[in-house]
Enzyme design. Sequence first.
Site, PDB file in Angstrom:
ATOM      1  N   HIS A 187       5.885   1.279   4.209  1.00 36.88           N
ATOM      2  CA  HIS A 187       6.861   0.197   4.393  1.00 36.88           C
ATOM      3  C   HIS A 187       8.022   0.554   5.307  1.00 36.88           C
ATOM      4  CE1 HIS A 187       9.088  -3.403   3.376  1.00 36.88           C
ATOM      5  NE2 HIS A 187      10.126  -2.680   3.004  1.00 36.88           N
TER       6      HIS A 187
ATOM      7  N   ASP B  38      12.381  -5.314   6.704  1.00 39.12           N
ATOM      8  CA  ASP B  38      12.348  -5.754   5.310  1.00 39.12           C
ATOM      9  C   ASP B  38      13.154  -7.053   5.191  1.00 39.12           C
ATOM     10  OD1 ASP B  38      11.716  -4.844   2.344  1.00 39.12           O
ATOM     11  OD2 ASP B  38      13.874  -5.238   2.352  1.00 39.12           O
TER      12      ASP B  38
END
Length: 326
Positions: free
Chosen positions: A303, A105
């Site tokens: 994610h 991320d």
Amino acid sequence: MSRQAMEITHRSVSSPGGRIHIAEQGTGPLVLLVHGFPETWYSWRHQMPVLAAAGYRAVALDVRGYGRSSAPAATDAYRMLDLVEDNVAVVRALGEETAVVVGHDWGATIAATSALLRPEVFRAVGLLSVPYTPPGGPRPSDVFAGMGGDEEFYVSYFQEPGRAEAEIEPDVRGWLAGFYAALSADTMPPPGAPDPHFAGRGGTLRDRFPAGRLPAWLGERDLDVYAGEFERTGVTGALNRYRNMDRDWEDLAAFDGAPVTQPSLFVGGALDASTTWLAGAIEAYPATLPGLVSCHILDGCGHWVQEERPAEVNRLLTDWLATLPA
């Protein structure tokens, strides 16, 4: 390897912003692990013992503003240049000259920029979830403001100091549970549902989070760990990363379009918006990541790749690390 070397130990080291908390396991070549939003070193809990067993010194840090690391008061203390220097400070404090850096991320962007700016320190870079995009292009705030039509993109939503804090901090645990669920393969909203990356005008991000079920990768104890840290520290330090994107654009102007040339790895989730929205960045890897060793898009994954699919990510990481020069 001794039992002590196989246990996770914790300490803080000095950095330009004060201190960086690190968790460390194993001995051997240094692999620096950099988390994203909104997590801590704990997001690497599944990788650290595997890397240690494979003969690496796995060090996961709390990024500036998170966990037990320093959280400077000034908003502009969270610009990318400062976070790169924190990473360098950790490497030096550990008595090492070089490291492999792996990020997820925001940590992926921090890792890539560390490799770009300090190639003499970071000899290889692994990127999870967020592809590398070279500095440059339009001003970020202009790009994000133009997204979503009548809806507001989450990065724009995070810009005003105090606004997102007012949404998150009254119920940190509940907000985190919803945010993690919104971006996880098994709990994300179905196709056609309102996108949780956007807030309706006058609404909040939380309005679109799924409720009532944790993703399979997130146990109640794991959620307690994350919530406990943010309940203690607040979320301003974490959100200040988003509030420096225009400063980063200015700071890195000299690197407009620059590739990262070190050996690299990318792992993304097929159901992750970071992978689908930035598909063009992945297609550009022959030019932007010319040292790319392997690129993997995990089917049915969201994610939080290293937590959703730890065994697969561990295998990909260790296989890649084994290809790197000693």
